[in-house]
Structure formats: structure tokens, C-alpha cells
Design an enzyme around this catalytic site. Structure first.
Site, PDB file in Angstrom:
ATOM      1  N   ASN A  21       0.818  -1.215   0.000  1.00  0.00           N
ATOM      2  CA  ASN A  21       0.000   0.000   0.000  1.00  0.00           C
ATOM      3  C   ASN A  21       0.847   1.258   0.000  1.00  0.00           C
ATOM      4  O   ASN A  21       1.984   1.255   0.490  1.00  0.00           O
ATOM      5  CB  ASN A  21      -0.888   0.068   1.262  1.00  0.00           C
ATOM      6  CG  ASN A  21      -1.965  -0.987   1.297  1.00  0.00           C
ATOM      7  OD1 ASN A  21      -2.473  -1.400   0.266  1.00  0.00           O
ATOM      8  ND2 ASN A  21      -2.315  -1.419   2.499  1.00  0.00           N
ATOM      9  N   ASP A  54       0.820   4.556   1.994  1.00  0.00           N
ATOM     10  CA  ASP A  54       0.241   5.119   3.220  1.00  0.00           C
ATOM     11  C   ASP A  54       0.155   6.636   3.096  1.00  0.00           C
ATOM     12  O   ASP A  54       1.170   7.299   2.843  1.00  0.00           O
ATOM     13  CB  ASP A  54       1.106   4.778   4.437  1.00  0.00           C
ATOM     14  CG  ASP A  54       1.015   3.314   4.839  1.00  0.00           C
ATOM     15  OD1 ASP A  54       0.153   2.595   4.291  1.00  0.00           O
ATOM     16  OD2 ASP A  54       1.819   2.902   5.699  1.00  0.00           O
ATOM     17  N   GLY A  97       1.650  -1.047   3.763  1.00  0.00           N
ATOM     18  CA  GLY A  97       1.019  -2.342   3.525  1.00  0.00           C
ATOM     19  C   GLY A  97       1.661  -3.372   4.426  1.00  0.00           C
ATOM     20  O   GLY A  97       2.895  -3.455   4.509  1.00  0.00           O
ATOM     21  N   ALA A 146       4.239  -5.661   2.589  1.00  0.00           N
ATOM     22  CA  ALA A 146       5.468  -4.969   2.217  1.00  0.00           C
ATOM     23  C   ALA A 146       6.269  -4.573   3.448  1.00  0.00           C
ATOM     24  O   ALA A 146       7.503  -4.687   3.460  1.00  0.00           O
ATOM     25  CB  ALA A 146       5.138  -3.739   1.378  1.00  0.00           C
ATOM     26  N   ASN A 147       5.586  -4.112   4.497  1.00  0.00           N
ATOM     27  CA  ASN A 147       6.291  -3.746   5.732  1.00  0.00           C
ATOM     28  C   ASN A 147       7.070  -4.932   6.281  1.00  0.00           C
ATOM     29  O   ASN A 147       8.215  -4.800   6.737  1.00  0.00           O
ATOM     30  CB  ASN A 147       5.303  -3.265   6.793  1.00  0.00           C
ATOM     31  CG  ASN A 147       4.644  -1.941   6.453  1.00  0.00           C
ATOM     32  OD1 ASN A 147       5.051  -1.244   5.535  1.00  0.00           O
ATOM     33  ND2 ASN A 147       3.606  -1.607   7.204  1.00  0.00           N
ATOM     34  N   GLY A 196       4.518  -6.295  26.681  1.00  0.00           N
ATOM     35  CA  GLY A 196       5.350  -7.343  26.120  1.00  0.00           C
ATOM     36  C   GLY A 196       4.619  -8.297  25.204  1.00  0.00           C
ATOM     37  O   GLY A 196       3.677  -7.916  24.504  1.00  0.00           O
ATOM     38  N   GLY A 199       4.145  -3.614  14.572  1.00  0.00           N
ATOM     39  CA  GLY A 199       3.739  -5.013  14.628  1.00  0.00           C
ATOM     40  C   GLY A 199       4.304  -5.820  13.469  1.00  0.00           C
ATOM     41  O   GLY A 199       4.624  -7.009  13.619  1.00  0.00           O
ATOM     42  N   ASP A 200       4.440  -5.192  12.315  1.00  0.00           N
ATOM     43  CA  ASP A 200       5.000  -5.888  11.159  1.00  0.00           C
ATOM     44  C   ASP A 200       6.484  -6.180  11.361  1.00  0.00           C
ATOM     45  O   ASP A 200       6.977  -7.262  11.002  1.00  0.00           O
ATOM     46  CB  ASP A 200       4.793  -5.049   9.892  1.00  0.00           C
ATOM     47  CG  ASP A 200       3.321  -4.818   9.591  1.00  0.00           C
ATOM     48  OD1 ASP A 200       2.527  -5.743   9.820  1.00  0.00           O
ATOM     49  OD2 ASP A 200       2.969  -3.715   9.142  1.00  0.00           O
ATOM     50  N   ASN A 255      10.552  -8.270  20.463  1.00  0.00           N
ATOM     51  CA  ASN A 255      10.139  -7.089  21.226  1.00  0.00           C
ATOM     52  C   ASN A 255      11.131  -5.940  21.051  1.00  0.00           C
ATOM     53  O   ASN A 255      10.733  -4.770  20.937  1.00  0.00           O
ATOM     54  CB  ASN A 255      10.022  -7.422  22.715  1.00  0.00           C
ATOM     55  CG  ASN A 255       8.726  -8.129  23.061  1.00  0.00           C
ATOM     56  OD1 ASN A 255       7.774  -8.120  22.298  1.00  0.00           O
ATOM     57  ND2 ASN A 255       8.699  -8.757  24.221  1.00  0.00           N
TER      58      ASN A 255
END
Length: 290
Positions: A16, A18, A44, A47-48, A204, A231-232, A256
Site C-alpha cells: 500500500n 500510506d 502495507g 510490504a512492511n 510485552g 507489529g510488522d 520485542n
């Protein structure tokens, strides 16, 4: 560090553009707020994750689609410059996917995704190796994800985002599912999955086998710049760490640490150190805690 230290990861997912508006706070329903700033960047979930895997030192291949337009060409160039193999990204007769994102000063966000080309590709010409690690998300059509699961015979990972009901066939095929705490609550079937990693933001992350927690790791303290893409980055790092042979607690700790660096970067595809750096950093932290 040689890329051969870590297994190859093939990402099947969204690509995408952004378009991001940053404001002091997120608007309420029906509310208009002013004083924002606007910029655009590559994004996206697919892709990320592919870019994060490449920047962490993995060998990364992207399977997805962009439109035959300026935005699509821009996104292909961005992935290639990060070290992602884009040979299997289709260029289709549709608009490139776009995400409209509002981010507040604390880094929280609201996102609307317009999938465009992400809904218009198939895996017909794509080959998967016998031992290939495949990572999917749910920003592309579920039939494509199911087809990837059926055709992949190696390690198969699903980042079940955005949350939706998962067919039993797909869930049974997953060697690992990665979700955040909200997605975990919205997909009850994950309590029966063989292995699920759940992220809890500042609290965590944890690993569950058939609904039983088997490992956890605390989050790293960080100043939040943007949670989009964090998150990606976590997903890419966790997959690389596990496939590299780390045990669950250490793999979660490494992921993390990567996620913390991503949260502190305003980009959806943040600059990251090589994974070896995070391995050494978490080992040093563990030694000092003993």
C-alpha cells in the site's frame, strides 16, 4: 553479517501507499479537527514485513500486486532498494492499494485501507520451495492466503490481521499465528491453535500452545513516534528468530526489541539494525538481569 545466517522468508501480502495525517489527537465520530500535517510513504502489512525481514539481514521475497501507476512504481522501487526480491510482484490493471491513516501525538492511529490491486492477484505462476518459510497476513483476499497455505509445504506463518473468522483448514496449516491482544480476543479459535504469539504493547508478548502460555517476554521502554509498522517489524523478527533456532523466550525478546525500535521511528517501514544486533542486545540485557 551474511544474509545466509538466517532463512529466506517469502511474504504473501498487501502493498500500500500510506497517506498519513498527524494531529494532536484522533477525531471522534463526526468530528473535524485542524492543525494536522500530511505526508505519504510506503506501507502495507505485507510490504512492511518483507522490508523488515530484509533490513534485519534475512533474504526476503515479496508476492503481491501493485497497480500500473506511479504509486505502484514508487512502492516497487522502495522495496527493491531495501533488498526485497520483487520479481513475483504482479502489476495489474487496478489502482495501487492505499491506506488512509490518522496518527495522534502519542503514536496511536486510525486506519482505513482501500485494497485496490491487493484484491486482484493470484499465485498461479508462483513457486514455493519445499523448505520455504512463508508469511501471510489478511489484508489480501482470504482465497489467496488459503492457496498459499495449500501450496506451501514449509514453515507457514499467519499474521491474523485484520481479525476475522479463520477457516479450520487454514488454522490447522499454520505452524505459527501472530496477533495482538485485541485480535486474539476476536478470534476464539486461536485458543486451539498449535502455536500463537500474542503482543500486548507496553506489556510485552507471550507464546501460547493450544491456549496454554508457554513463554513470555517484557517489552522494552521506548518513546512512541508511530505504531504503524511496529507489529510488522515484530512479525518479521519473530519469524527470523524462531527459524534461526532461538527458543520461545529469547525469540520473543528479540522481536520485542525490534518492535521497540520500530515504534520509535515515524516510518511504516523503519530503519532497523541487523538481527545480530538485537540478539546481542537481548543477551546482554539477560546477563545483566541475572
Amino acid at each position: 553479517m551474511s544474509k545466509r545466517e538466517f532463512p529466506a522468508v517469502t511474504v504473501v501480502g498487501s502493498i500500500n501507499l500510506d497517506i498519513i495525517a498527524t494531529a494532536d489527537r484522533l477525531p471522534a465520530a463526526g468530528e473535524t479537527i485542524g492543525g494536522g500535517s500530511l505526508h505519504q510513504q510506503s506501507g502495507g502489512k505485507g510490504a512492511n514485513q518483507a522490508v523488515a525481514a530484509a533490513r534485519l539481514g534475512g533474504s526476503s521475497r515479496m508476492i503481491g500486486a501493485v497497480g500500473d501507476d506511479a504509486q505502484g512504481r514508487l512502492l516497487l522501487e522502495a522495496m527493491a532498494s531495501a533488498g526485497v526480491d520483487t520479481a513475483d510482484v504482479a502489476v495489474v490493471d487496478d489502482a495501487t492499494g492505499t491506506a488512509l491513516i490518522v496518527v495522534d501525538r502519542e503514536g496511536e492511529n486510525q486506519i482505513v485501507v482501500c485494497p485496490g490491486a491487493n484484491e486482484n492477484f493470484s499465485l498461479d505462476a508462483v513457486e514455493f520451495g519445499a523448505n520455504e518459510t512463508v508469511l501471510c497476513q489478511l489484508e489480501v483476499g482470504l482465497p489467496v492466503v488459503l492457496e498459499a497455505a495449500r501450496r506451501s509445504s514449509g514453515y507457514f506463518v499467519l499474521n491474523a490481521a485484520p481479525a476475522m473468522d479463520l477457516p479450520a483448514e487454514l488454522l490447522e496449516r499454520c505452524d505459527l499465528v501472530i496477533v495482538n491482544e485485541t485480535e486474539y480476543a476476536l478470534i476464539p479459535a486461536l485458543a486451539q491453535a498449535k502455536l500463537v504469539a500474542v503482543t500486548y504493547g507496553k506489556d510485552g508478548a507471550a507464546m501460547f500452545e493450544h491456549g496454554t502460555m508457554v513463554a513470555e517476554a517484557p517489552a522494552s521502554a521506548v518513546t512512541v513516534a508511530n505504531t504503524v509498522g511496529a507489529g510488522d517489524a515484530f512479525c518479521a523478527a519473530l519469524v527470523l528468530a524462531l527459524r534461526h533456532g532461538l527458543d520461545y523466550p529469547r525469540a520473543l525478546a528479540v522481536a520485542n526489541a525490534v518492535g521497540a525500535d520500530a515504534v520509535g521511528d515515524p516510518s511504516s517501514q523503519p530503519d532497523l539494525a541487523q538481527l545480530r544486533h538485537y540478539l546481542e542486545r537481548t543477551e546482554a540485557a539477560a546477563d545483566s538481569a541475572r
